[in-house]
Design a protein around this motif. Structure first.
Motif, PDB file in Angstrom:
ATOM      1  N   LEU A 260       0.826  -1.211   0.000  1.00 24.79           N
ATOM      2  CA  LEU A 260       0.000   0.000   0.000  1.00 24.79           C
ATOM      3  C   LEU A 260       0.861   1.263   0.000  1.00 24.79           C
ATOM      4  CD1 LEU A 260      -2.887   1.220   0.331  1.00 24.79           C
ATOM      5  CD2 LEU A 260      -2.381   1.351   2.760  1.00 24.79           C
ATOM      6  N   ILE A 261       1.890   1.288   0.853  1.00 28.74           N
ATOM      7  CA  ILE A 261       2.747   2.476   0.907  1.00 28.74           C
ATOM      8  C   ILE A 261       3.367   2.712  -0.464  1.00 28.74           C
ATOM      9  CG2 ILE A 261       4.896   3.418   1.861  1.00 28.74           C
ATOM     10  CD1 ILE A 261       4.282   2.062   4.436  1.00 28.74           C
ATOM     11  N   PHE A 262       3.917   1.637  -1.022  1.00 27.21           N
ATOM     12  CA  PHE A 262       4.606   1.793  -2.302  1.00 27.21           C
ATOM     13  C   PHE A 262       3.635   2.302  -3.375  1.00 27.21           C
ATOM     14  CE2 PHE A 262       6.168   0.055  -6.361  1.00 27.21           C
ATOM     15  CZ  PHE A 262       7.338   0.799  -6.415  1.00 27.21           C
ATOM     16  N   THR A 263       2.515   1.600  -3.524  1.00 27.88           N
ATOM     17  CA  THR A 263       1.594   1.960  -4.601  1.00 27.88           C
ATOM     18  C   THR A 263       1.011   3.347  -4.391  1.00 27.88           C
ATOM     19  OG1 THR A 263       0.948  -0.336  -4.406  1.00 27.88           O
ATOM     20  CG2 THR A 263      -0.238   0.953  -6.002  1.00 27.88           C
ATOM     21  N   SER A 264       0.640   3.668  -3.140  1.00 25.80           N
ATOM     22  CA  SER A 264      -0.036   4.951  -2.954  1.00 25.80           C
ATOM     23  C   SER A 264       0.919   6.102  -3.226  1.00 25.80           C
ATOM     24  CB  SER A 264      -0.647   5.052  -1.565  1.00 25.80           C
ATOM     25  OG  SER A 264       0.360   5.072  -0.610  1.00 25.80           O
ATOM     26  N   ILE A 265       2.187   5.934  -2.881  1.00 23.83           N
ATOM     27  CA  ILE A 265       3.117   7.034  -3.165  1.00 23.83           C
ATOM     28  C   ILE A 265       3.377   7.165  -4.660  1.00 23.83           C
ATOM     29  CG2 ILE A 265       5.474   7.878  -2.805  1.00 23.83           C
ATOM     30  CD1 ILE A 265       5.250   7.217   0.004  1.00 23.83           C
ATOM     31  N   VAL A 266       3.550   6.023  -5.323  1.00 20.12           N
ATOM     32  CA  VAL A 266       3.783   6.099  -6.777  1.00 20.12           C
ATOM     33  C   VAL A 266       2.596   6.790  -7.447  1.00 20.12           C
ATOM     34  CG1 VAL A 266       3.977   4.742  -8.889  1.00 20.12           C
ATOM     35  CG2 VAL A 266       5.247   4.056  -6.862  1.00 20.12           C
ATOM     36  N   VAL A 267       1.394   6.328  -7.125  1.00 18.65           N
ATOM     37  CA  VAL A 267       0.205   6.905  -7.761  1.00 18.65           C
ATOM     38  C   VAL A 267       0.057   8.370  -7.345  1.00 18.65           C
ATOM     39  CG1 VAL A 267      -2.320   6.789  -7.848  1.00 18.65           C
ATOM     40  CG2 VAL A 267      -0.988   4.699  -7.920  1.00 18.65           C
TER      41      VAL A 267
ATOM     42  N   ALA B 195       9.660   9.345 -12.002  1.00 14.86           N
ATOM     43  CA  ALA B 195      10.107   8.816 -13.299  1.00 14.86           C
ATOM     44  C   ALA B 195       8.922   8.518 -14.210  1.00 14.86           C
ATOM     45  CB  ALA B 195      10.939   7.558 -13.085  1.00 14.86           C
ATOM     46  N   LEU B 196       7.822   8.050 -13.615  1.00 14.87           N
ATOM     47  CA  LEU B 196       6.636   7.740 -14.431  1.00 14.87           C
ATOM     48  C   LEU B 196       6.144   8.982 -15.160  1.00 14.87           C
ATOM     49  CD1 LEU B 196       4.246   5.434 -12.379  1.00 14.87           C
ATOM     50  CD2 LEU B 196       5.491   4.925 -14.468  1.00 14.87           C
ATOM     51  N   VAL B 197       6.175  10.095 -14.448  1.00 14.25           N
ATOM     52  CA  VAL B 197       5.705  11.331 -15.077  1.00 14.25           C
ATOM     53  C   VAL B 197       6.727  11.839 -16.086  1.00 14.25           C
ATOM     54  CG1 VAL B 197       4.998  13.701 -14.678  1.00 14.25           C
ATOM     55  CG2 VAL B 197       4.349  11.927 -13.088  1.00 14.25           C
TER      56      VAL B 197
ATOM     57  N   ILE C 262       2.099   1.204 -17.256  1.00 10.89           N
ATOM     58  CA  ILE C 262       2.550   0.953 -15.869  1.00 10.89           C
ATOM     59  C   ILE C 262       1.744   1.830 -14.912  1.00 10.89           C
ATOM     60  CG2 ILE C 262       4.516   0.915 -14.299  1.00 10.89           C
ATOM     61  CD1 ILE C 262       6.365   0.580 -16.535  1.00 10.89           C
ATOM     62  N   SER C 263       1.542   3.094 -15.302  1.00  9.20           N
ATOM     63  CA  SER C 263       0.760   4.004 -14.449  1.00  9.20           C
ATOM     64  C   SER C 263      -0.617   3.439 -14.186  1.00  9.20           C
ATOM     65  CB  SER C 263       0.559   5.352 -15.134  1.00  9.20           C
ATOM     66  OG  SER C 263       1.702   6.096 -15.044  1.00  9.20           O
ATOM     67  N   GLN C 264      -1.229   2.961 -15.265  1.00  2.42           N
ATOM     68  CA  GLN C 264      -2.585   2.426 -15.141  1.00  2.42           C
ATOM     69  C   GLN C 264      -2.600   1.198 -14.231  1.00  2.42           C
ATOM     70  OE1 GLN C 264      -3.910   2.024 -19.092  1.00  2.42           O
ATOM     71  NE2 GLN C 264      -6.017   2.577 -18.571  1.00  2.42           N
ATOM     72  N   LEU C 265      -1.554   0.397 -14.389  1.00  2.85           N
ATOM     73  CA  LEU C 265      -1.455  -0.815 -13.577  1.00  2.85           C
ATOM     74  C   LEU C 265      -1.386  -0.463 -12.083  1.00  2.85           C
ATOM     75  CD1 LEU C 265      -1.028  -3.924 -14.007  1.00  2.85           C
ATOM     76  CD2 LEU C 265       1.376  -3.478 -13.527  1.00  2.85           C
ATOM     77  N   PHE C 266      -0.553   0.516 -11.754  1.00  2.45           N
ATOM     78  CA  PHE C 266      -0.432   0.930 -10.345  1.00  2.45           C
ATOM     79  C   PHE C 266      -1.776   1.452  -9.830  1.00  2.45           C
ATOM     80  CE2 PHE C 266       4.330   1.356 -10.758  1.00  2.45           C
ATOM     81  CZ  PHE C 266       4.600   0.407  -9.792  1.00  2.45           C
ATOM     82  N   GLN C 267      -2.435   2.226 -10.656  1.00  4.76           N
ATOM     83  CA  GLN C 267      -3.729   2.787 -10.244  1.00  4.76           C
ATOM     84  C   GLN C 267      -4.718   1.657  -9.939  1.00  4.76           C
ATOM     85  OE1 GLN C 267      -4.589   6.402 -10.240  1.00  4.76           O
ATOM     86  NE2 GLN C 267      -6.093   5.392  -8.938  1.00  4.76           N
ATOM     87  N   GLU C 268      -4.733   0.654 -10.819  1.00  9.09           N
ATOM     88  CA  GLU C 268      -5.677  -0.450 -10.598  1.00  9.09           C
ATOM     89  C   GLU C 268      -5.282  -1.254  -9.373  1.00  9.09           C
ATOM     90  OE1 GLU C 268      -6.220  -2.757 -14.167  1.00  9.09           O
ATOM     91  OE2 GLU C 268      -6.803  -0.955 -15.274  1.00  9.09           O
ATOM     92  N   PHE C 269      -3.975  -1.422  -9.186  1.00 13.35           N
ATOM     93  CA  PHE C 269      -3.503  -2.189  -8.026  1.00 13.35           C
ATOM     94  C   PHE C 269      -3.893  -1.476  -6.730  1.00 13.35           C
ATOM     95  CE2 PHE C 269       0.030  -3.855  -5.263  1.00 13.35           C
ATOM     96  CZ  PHE C 269      -0.470  -5.146  -5.207  1.00 13.35           C
ATOM     97  N   MET C 270      -3.832  -0.157  -6.776  1.00 13.10           N
ATOM     98  CA  MET C 270      -4.209   0.648  -5.612  1.00 13.10           C
ATOM     99  C   MET C 270      -5.692   0.412  -5.277  1.00 13.10           C
ATOM    100  SD  MET C 270      -3.088   3.198  -3.710  1.00 13.10           S
ATOM    101  CE  MET C 270      -4.076   3.830  -2.403  1.00 13.10           C
TER     102      MET C 270
ATOM    103  N   ILE D 112      -2.946  13.312  -2.519  1.00 10.94           N
ATOM    104  CA  ILE D 112      -2.433  13.981  -1.313  1.00 10.94           C
ATOM    105  C   ILE D 112      -2.359  13.011  -0.137  1.00 10.94           C
ATOM    106  CG2 ILE D 112      -2.927  15.830   0.345  1.00 10.94           C
ATOM    107  CD1 ILE D 112      -3.391  17.589  -1.955  1.00 10.94           C
ATOM    108  N   ALA D 113      -3.434  12.239   0.064  1.00 10.92           N
ATOM    109  CA  ALA D 113      -3.422  11.273   1.177  1.00 10.92           C
ATOM    110  C   ALA D 113      -2.276  10.280   0.987  1.00 10.92           C
ATOM    111  CB  ALA D 113      -4.745  10.534   1.244  1.00 10.92           C
ATOM    112  N   GLY D 114      -2.084   9.857  -0.263  1.00 13.80           N
ATOM    113  CA  GLY D 114      -1.064   8.853  -0.548  1.00 13.80           C
ATOM    114  C   GLY D 114       0.344   9.391  -0.351  1.00 13.80           C
ATOM    115  N   PHE D 115       0.472  10.672  -0.253  1.00 10.02           N
ATOM    116  CA  PHE D 115       1.783  11.273  -0.050  1.00 10.02           C
ATOM    117  C   PHE D 115       1.988  11.649   1.424  1.00 10.02           C
ATOM    118  CE2 PHE D 115       4.433  15.067   0.099  1.00 10.02           C
ATOM    119  CZ  PHE D 115       5.547  14.618  -0.583  1.00 10.02           C
ATOM    120  N   VAL D 116       1.023  12.378   1.978  1.00 13.32           N
ATOM    121  CA  VAL D 116       1.187  12.900   3.342  1.00 13.32           C
ATOM    122  C   VAL D 116       1.126  11.771   4.394  1.00 13.32           C
ATOM    123  CG1 VAL D 116       0.242  14.478   5.070  1.00 13.32           C
ATOM    124  CG2 VAL D 116       0.124  15.081   2.670  1.00 13.32           C
TER     125      VAL D 116
END
Ligand code: ASP
Length: 412
Positions: free
Chosen positions: A57-64, A166-168, A177-185, A294-298
């Protein structure tokens, strides 16, 4: 069927009551053993489930989160507001500790000799400020797989930041890959929803065990200090943080409590900001309307770095020890204690009693005996409840405040 929120509240109250009842039973009573066994089992399963989703969760939420923010040119504003918020709230927590310890003088009337036995059998690990920094920075960059496997949250955060940016930077090339992370989240949030159904039971079990296993005579000896820590931490959580929330966003404490109580009660019962993180994210996004970016970052950053309750406790406890030893700390020394407590709390991972480990550094900063930790350890499980609850509250308030600040500067 009552709402999950209500179930959790009722379960927490029941947990305390049953814990009291079990604590009063003779130590060899079969019913006591059975209840304690069942609650240990249920409590560990609940915490285990939260930990299971934690690192992904930490990994995916920060990436997204980072890639969304970057795409909207908000990363810089969010970074700055988050850091400013962390520093201001930590400083206010220190101020509360300073004023309270001056007024109430914790430890007066007790003396170190009363605890000689506990201190003798305890050997404190040394931790100097320079060692602490070395350890902190050396652990920031790690092989991501090792970091995932060892649960090194800060290293996971750092790697996720790189991937998000890097994704951006790669733009269209990494769209899949971006879409994949979003769906995984989204998938992780679904799993967290399932885990939450067990929350009432898990919280009740953890509180039964906590209350039943307290040593009453020790609590009486340390009562003054315990009340001081509870009182000041509560003051920070009930007055200071909601005050900031209201000033910046105009939202009321009741609105916040309704949206965040699942997370705050879970933090109280688990004594772990990290284990509570999946629930904090859910509360912030679903109940308090904080955007995922924001939640995924803070929140993940806050769960490891922003610990108002821990900083406040470490400072108050150091002054308590100084009073026990009979050392009058000068104003400059007290400032050193407060600065070190802020740094120490930032470095403490969000797990039970982590504050006790970094506390050694605070004591040593002004030459207090590190062995004095032995006095505080037996009551730590109890004090950890309230400080973790306020740590988590501070993070969730932070996500709402940062969102408001980021939007305000965008609208200008
Ligand atoms: N248990 C605290 C937390 O997880 C850390 C500590 O103060 O021990 O936030």
């Amino acid at each position: 069927m009552p709402s999950l929120n209500r179930q959790i509240l009722v379960a927490a109250c029941l947990g305390v009551l049953i814990g009291w009842w079990v604590g009063a039973l003779p130590t060899d009573a079969a019913s006591r053993e059975a209840v304690l066994y069942a609650s240990t089992l249920a409590g560990s399963v609940f915490i285990g489930l939260l930990k299971m989703v934690l690192i992904p969760l930490i990994f995916t939420s920060i990436v997204v989160g980072v890639s969304n923010l970057q795409a909207h040119h908000q990363v810089h504003r969010v970074w700055v507001s988050t850091l400013v918020y962390f520093v201001i709230t930590l400083s206010l927590a220190m101020l509360v500790a300073l004023i309270a310890t001056h007024i109430f003088k914790p430890g007066a009337g007790l003396s170190l000799t009363m605890f000689a036995e506990a201190m003798e059998s305890f050997e404190a690990r040394q931790l100097t400020l320079s060692e602490f920094f070395l350890h902190f920075f050396a652990n920031l960059f790690q092989n991501p797989f090792a970091a995932f496997a060892n649960g090194s949250i800060l290293a996971v955060v750092v790697f996720a930041l790189f991937v998000g940016i890097a994704l951006v930077a790669g733009g269209e090339r990494y769209r899949h890959i971006s879409q994949l992370f979003q769906e995984f989240m989204d998938l992780l949030l679904l799993i967290i929803g399932w885990i939450m159904r067990l929350a009432p039971l898990g919280i009740m079990a953890l509180l039964i065990k906590l209350v039943a296993e307290q040593d009453a005579s020790l609590l009486v000896t340390m009562l003054g200090f315990i009340v001081l820590v509870f009182g000041t931490t509560l003051f920070h959580g009930v007055v200071v943080l909601p005050g900031i929330l209201f000033l910046v966003t105009g939202k009321t404490p009741l609105w916040f409590w309704r949206g965040a109580r699942e997370a705050i009660i879970t933090a109280f019962a688990t004594s772990s900001s990290a284990a509570t993180l999946p629930i904090s994210m859910r509360c912030a996004e679903q109940n308090l309307q904080v955007r995922q970016g924001i939640a995924g970052f803070v929140l993940p950053l806050g769960a490891t770095m922003n610990m108002d309750g821990t900083a406040l406790y470490e400072a108050a406890a150091a002054l308590f020890v100084a009073n026990l030893v009979g050392i009058e700390l000068s104003f400059a020394q007290q400032m050193v204690v407060f600065m070190t407590a802020m740094i120490a709390s930032t470095g403490a991972p969000g797990i039970p009693s982590a504050g006790m480990v970094t506390m050694v550094m605070v004591l040593q900063s002004v030459g207090l005996p590190a062995e004095a930790i032995a006095i505080l350890l037996p009551i730590d499980r109890l004090l950890d409840t309230i400080r973790t609850a306020v740590n988590v509250e501070g993070d969730i308030v932070g996500s709402v405040v940062v969102q408001k600040l980021a939007d305000r500067s965008r609208d200008r």
